[in-house]
Design an enzyme around this catalytic site. Structure first.
Site, mmCIF file in Angstrom:
data_model
loop_
_atom_site.group_PDB
_atom_site.id
_atom_site.type_symbol
_atom_site.label_atom_id
_atom_site.label_comp_id
_atom_site.label_asym_id
_atom_site.label_seq_id
_atom_site.Cartn_x
_atom_site.Cartn_y
_atom_site.Cartn_z
ATOM 1 N N ARG A 61 0.830 -1.208 0.000
ATOM 2 C CA ARG A 61 0.000 0.000 0.000
ATOM 3 C C ARG A 61 0.864 1.259 0.000
ATOM 4 O O ARG A 61 0.552 2.249 -0.665
ATOM 5 C CB ARG A 61 -0.922 -0.012 1.215
ATOM 6 C CG ARG A 61 -1.883 1.170 1.304
ATOM 7 C CD ARG A 61 -2.896 0.928 2.407
ATOM 8 N NE ARG A 61 -3.858 2.020 2.491
ATOM 9 C CZ ARG A 61 -3.765 3.037 3.339
ATOM 10 N NH1 ARG A 61 -2.733 3.111 4.163
ATOM 11 N NH2 ARG A 61 -4.680 3.979 3.365
ATOM 12 N N HIS A 65 0.531 4.178 -2.770
ATOM 13 C CA HIS A 65 0.244 5.563 -2.419
ATOM 14 C C HIS A 65 1.385 6.493 -2.834
ATOM 15 O O HIS A 65 1.143 7.659 -3.149
ATOM 16 C CB HIS A 65 -0.013 5.676 -0.914
ATOM 17 C CG HIS A 65 -1.397 5.268 -0.523
ATOM 18 N ND1 HIS A 65 -2.104 5.861 0.506
ATOM 19 C CD2 HIS A 65 -2.229 4.319 -1.029
ATOM 20 C CE1 HIS A 65 -3.299 5.298 0.607
ATOM 21 N NE2 HIS A 65 -3.391 4.352 -0.311
ATOM 22 N N ASN A 93 -3.460 8.930 4.162
ATOM 23 C CA ASN A 93 -2.305 8.284 4.789
ATOM 24 C C ASN A 93 -2.409 8.365 6.311
ATOM 25 O O ASN A 93 -3.115 7.595 6.929
ATOM 26 C CB ASN A 93 -1.019 8.909 4.261
ATOM 27 C CG ASN A 93 -0.861 8.713 2.763
ATOM 28 O OD1 ASN A 93 -1.231 7.679 2.217
ATOM 29 N ND2 ASN A 93 -0.333 9.705 2.080
ATOM 30 N N HIS A 191 -6.146 -5.979 -2.276
ATOM 31 C CA HIS A 191 -6.997 -5.948 -1.088
ATOM 32 C C HIS A 191 -7.308 -7.345 -0.577
ATOM 33 O O HIS A 191 -8.058 -7.493 0.395
ATOM 34 C CB HIS A 191 -8.302 -5.211 -1.390
ATOM 35 C CG HIS A 191 -8.137 -3.730 -1.513
ATOM 36 N ND1 HIS A 191 -9.148 -2.880 -1.932
ATOM 37 C CD2 HIS A 191 -7.062 -2.929 -1.274
ATOM 38 C CE1 HIS A 191 -8.707 -1.635 -1.946
ATOM 39 N NE2 HIS A 191 -7.446 -1.638 -1.554
#
Length: 327
Positions: A61, A65, A93, A191
């Protein structure tokens, strides 16, 4: 003949100069420059995973990001200062980000061996790959040669796709970064591991729309389970520290995420939205029954994502400390 030769040469030159900057990345970039780099990163990921298995989805992740804001330049790793709120403290975040300490540890060891050679952005890309592999995903060779960015702004994290996005918003968000809808569907499968803070999806439970409190696309049984895990207090608020697993196998990288969508147990609005169109539903159906097909497509999409707007050559810098821009 001469005209044909000159035309062919012109096309070749035009193609060369129009090739995207990611072409400058290469597999084995540190083979001669810092031979121990990949092994050190793998060791640090493995060590941290042994202590906390949640570090693997956290690093994947973190890489995602990073790449969606100013490209894959390690700017998410930079700390905020009194004069600048950095990406790490942006709305998507904040308390939800994990794994920076793994990058710090790898960077410190690498700097002791190969000072000023390996970028934080590359360390993060390798660490994301190693996190996929350690949880059961396919291995891939990481093209490297990224340089670190010197700008990190919390305000720009709004470019990161939100868990509340519908299919059109998701598709456009990925398209803005040069990624296709197919890439988006494959990458969404990340996910399948990890956890989510309740506050990322409780609108689906308690405040979905003006006409219904609960998202009708959410399985009622699953919704009841989530309400037990994410209860509201007397003021109607949900504790922002509460978390739930994204999937029934939160530390195994396999495609049950796609099977869950057909059971209406996708955790986010953005997850369940993958069934909103025939073309994406077909992909979800394939991945639900063919784990290998998904993993292969995921790898290709990750390689593509990891090359978004990269800095190379003399651009950017090689940060000495991943959390601080060089003086």
């Amino acid at each position: 003949m001469y005209i044909k030769m000159m035309l062919a040469l012109f096309i070749a030159v035009a193609f060369f100069f129009s090739s995207p900057i990611e072409a400058a990345l290469e597999v084995g970039f540190y083979r001669d420059k810092c031979p121990s780099a990949e092994a050190i990163i793998k060791e640090e990921v493995s060590k941290s995973f042994d202590q906390n298995k949640g570090i693997a989805p956290g690093l994947i992740r973190l890489h995602f990001h990073d790449c969606f804001v100013r490209g894959c330049d390690g700017s998410i790793l930079i700390d905020s200062t009194p004069t600048n709120q950095a990406e790490i403290d942006g709305p998507p975040n904040g308390i939800t980000i994990r794994g920076r300490e793994v990058i710090d540890n790898a960077k410190a060891r690498i700097e002791a061996t190969c000072k000023g050679v390996v970028s934080c952005a590359d360390i993060l890309s390798y660490a994301a790959r190693d996190s996929v592999v350690i949880t059961g995903g396919l291995y891939w060779d990481v093209p490297a040669g990224r340089r670190d960015g010197r700008i990190s702004r919390a305000s720009e994290t709004l470019d990161i796709p939100a868990p509340s996005f519908n299919l059109d918003q998701l598709t456009q968000s990925f398209a803005n970064k040069g990624l296709t809808q197919d890439d988006m569907v494959a990458l969404s499968g990340a996910h399948t591991i990890g956890r989510s803070h309740c506050t990322s999806f409780t609108n689906r439970l308690y405040n979905f729309s003006s006409t219904t409190m609960q998202d009708p696309k959410l399985s009622p049984i699953y919704a009841q389970f989530l309400k037990q895990q994410c209860p509201r207090d007397s003021q109607g608020n949900v504790n922002q520290d509460l978390v739930v697993f994204m999937n029934q196998t939160p530390y195994v990288f396999e495609s049950s995420y796609y099977q869950n969508l057909f059971q209406h147990t996708g955790l986010f609005t953005s997850d369940q939205a993958l069934l909103d169109r025939q073309e994406t539903t077909r992909e979800v159906a394939l991945y639900a029954v063919n784990n290998l097909a998904w993993q292969r497509d995921f790898v290709q999409a990750m390689i593509k994502m990891s090359q978004i707007e990269v800095l190379t050559g003399n651009q950017g810098e090689i940060r000495a400390n991943c959390r601080v821009i060089n003086p």
